[in-house]
Design a protein around this motif. Structure first.
Motif, PDB file in Angstrom:
ATOM      1  N   THR A  60       0.875  -1.306   0.113  1.00 58.72           N
ATOM      2  CA  THR A  60      -0.079   0.010  -0.093  1.00 58.72           C
ATOM      3  C   THR A  60       1.028   1.203  -0.100  1.00 58.72           C
ATOM      4  O   THR A  60       1.642   1.376   0.976  1.00 58.72           O
ATOM      5  N   THR A 286     -13.994  -1.294 -11.910  1.00 56.35           N
ATOM      6  CA  THR A 286     -13.950  -0.685 -10.444  1.00 56.35           C
ATOM      7  C   THR A 286     -14.543   0.489 -10.617  1.00 56.35           C
ATOM      8  O   THR A 286     -14.604   1.445 -11.371  1.00 56.35           O
ATOM      9  N   PRO A 291     -15.139  -1.505  -5.038  1.00 61.59           N
ATOM     10  CA  PRO A 291     -13.750  -1.293  -5.587  1.00 61.59           C
ATOM     11  C   PRO A 291     -13.282  -2.148  -6.483  1.00 61.59           C
ATOM     12  O   PRO A 291     -12.508  -2.008  -7.507  1.00 61.59           O
ATOM     13  N   GLU A 309     -15.040   0.906   1.068  1.00 63.01           N
ATOM     14  CA  GLU A 309     -14.253   2.056   0.685  1.00 63.01           C
ATOM     15  C   GLU A 309     -13.110   1.562  -0.288  1.00 63.01           C
ATOM     16  O   GLU A 309     -12.429   0.474  -0.148  1.00 63.01           O
ATOM     17  N   GLY A 310     -12.871   2.539  -1.052  1.00 66.11           N
ATOM     18  CA  GLY A 310     -11.603   2.378  -2.146  1.00 66.11           C
ATOM     19  C   GLY A 310     -11.880   2.228  -3.466  1.00 66.11           C
ATOM     20  O   GLY A 310     -13.141   2.587  -3.915  1.00 66.11           O
ATOM     21  N   THR A 324      -6.294   2.131  -7.414  1.00 66.06           N
ATOM     22  CA  THR A 324      -6.195   3.396  -6.659  1.00 66.06           C
ATOM     23  C   THR A 324      -7.174   3.421  -5.504  1.00 66.06           C
ATOM     24  O   THR A 324      -8.460   2.987  -5.729  1.00 66.06           O
ATOM     25  N   ASP A 325      -6.875   3.735  -4.457  1.00 61.33           N
ATOM     26  CA  ASP A 325      -8.118   4.583  -3.532  1.00 61.33           C
ATOM     27  C   ASP A 325      -8.028   5.986  -3.769  1.00 61.33           C
ATOM     28  O   ASP A 325      -7.205   6.359  -3.092  1.00 61.33           O
ATOM     29  N   ARG A 328      -8.163   8.573  -0.567  1.00 60.86           N
ATOM     30  CA  ARG A 328      -7.056   8.438   0.499  1.00 60.86           C
ATOM     31  C   ARG A 328      -5.778   8.739  -0.007  1.00 60.86           C
ATOM     32  O   ARG A 328      -4.862   8.448   0.707  1.00 60.86           O
ATOM     33  N   GLU A 332      -2.662   0.564  -4.146  1.00 63.87           N
ATOM     34  CA  GLU A 332      -2.543  -0.809  -3.479  1.00 63.87           C
ATOM     35  C   GLU A 332      -2.305  -1.805  -4.624  1.00 63.87           C
ATOM     36  O   GLU A 332      -2.691  -1.852  -5.720  1.00 63.87           O
TER      37      GLU A 332
END
Length: 342
Positions: A60, A286, A291, A309-310, A324-325, A328, A332
């Motif tokens: 991450t 996604t 996600p 989330e993400g 990607t997230d 944030r 990952e």
């Protein structure tokens, strides 16, 4: 800004043919099933869902205030960020950031690799196209060729770079040897996202709900075919082009050889944003809230969805999915084998 658009017989459809294509595609789109009528619970397909938090990334990486577009090359992974506005190079051997190339604005419209360079469309007060030397990790040229809009894209073929530059449907073919536009091609208005595969540039038309095929040698528009509602992101793999349709939350599968829709897969993920990739004989869409989804390319079935989330952008490479997230600012790395067995 670009000069006025010019046309050649090989670079555009004649007007009557072009209008007929749009009329036909519009007629088909009206008759398509709406997302409410799919009877697929939102978000996604409940019976195959598990928490996204159940996935164990091998890495991450914090890249910025946000983390957006991802690109996988032969020896690196690249990701666009804000705060700072930059494109970062990741070494997949160490999962570490080895270079940060700052750019003048938001890298808003995809990343592409080709001709020893990373090509980065920039939005903001001064939209432009940035060329990064991938050996020196430094900007080598800035082109006054601007992306049509955020959530667009860019692609490279054997001899050209391809990017849509306005909402009217102007596909620009850029000569990398001169960094100048060599051809302008008329495609359906509201088309933004190209991908190159097997001699053809494919472009989704989010406003017309069509997928357009352009011969990458001549620049001739071959065909525009109706797919799902508001197709935006797309990927090539398994002999097909796969479109993520924001309007009805489906994925359309188009056979590359005969340019026919062979499947419309109910994924249940309508809405803005997202991305789609291909790898491990699977298709991987996604979106926020869902996600990651795995669609088995051999059966066209949704096998698994990870919710939570993400998410937002992904690419497949080095036996992994790089996702990607966005909110944030994280990238990952997830081994494909873990996802295939979960």
């Amino acid at each position: 800004m670009l000069a006025a658009m010019t046309h050649t017989p090989s670079s555009s459809l004649n007007v009557p043919t072009f209008l007929l294509v749009l009329l036909a595609s519009t007629t088909v789109v009206v008759s398509q099933t709406s997302s409410a009528e799919w009877k697929v619970p939102k978000p996604g397909v409940k019976e195959v869902q598990v928490p996204f938090a159940s996935i164990k990334p091998t890495a991450t990486i914090k890249v910025g205030g946000t983390a957006d577009w991802v690109l996988v090359t032969d020896n690196a992974v690249w990701v666009a960020s804000t705060k700072p506005n930059a494109v970062l190079r990741i070494d997949p051997a160490t999962n570490s950031i080895v270079a940060t190339v700052k750019v003048s604005g938001d890298a808003c419209s995809g990343l592409a690799s080709g001709f020893g360079s990373i090509w980065v469309p920039i939005c903001g007060e001064k939209p432009e196209l940035v060329r990064i030397d991938d050996a020196k990790n430094a900007i080598s040229a800035t082109l006054s060729v601007v992306p049509a809009a955020p959530e667009g894209g860019i692609a490279t073929s054997e001899d050209s770079v391809w990017m849509v530059t306005d909402k009217n449907g102007t596909l620009n073919r850029i000569d990398p040897s001169t960094n100048s536009v060599r051809q302008r091609i008329s495609i359906p208005p509201g088309s933004y996202n190209p991908v190159f595969s097997n001699g053809i540039v494919w472009i989704t038309g989010v406003e017309s709900s069509v997928l357009t095929a352009v011969d990458a040698d001549s620049g001739k528009v071959l065909e525009s075919m109706a797919v799902g509602l508001k197709p935006r992101f797309l990927a090539a793999g398994g002999g097909s082009i796969w479109t993520l349709n924001q309007g009805d939350g489906t994925v359309s599968r188009v056979d590359e050889r005969n340019r026919k829709v062979t499947a419309k897969i109910r994924v249940g993920i309508p809405g803005a944003g997202g991305d789609i990739g291909y790898g491990g004989e699977s298709v991987w869409p996604t979106v926020f809230g869902v996600p990651l989804t795995r669609v088995d390319a051999s059966t066209n079935k949704v096998i698994r969805q990870w919710v939570g989330e993400g998410g937002d952008s992904l690419r497949v490479g080095f036996d992994s999915i790089w996702i990607t997230d966005y909110k944030r600012g994280l990238l990952e790395r997830i081994p494909i084998q873990q996802l295939l067995t979960q």
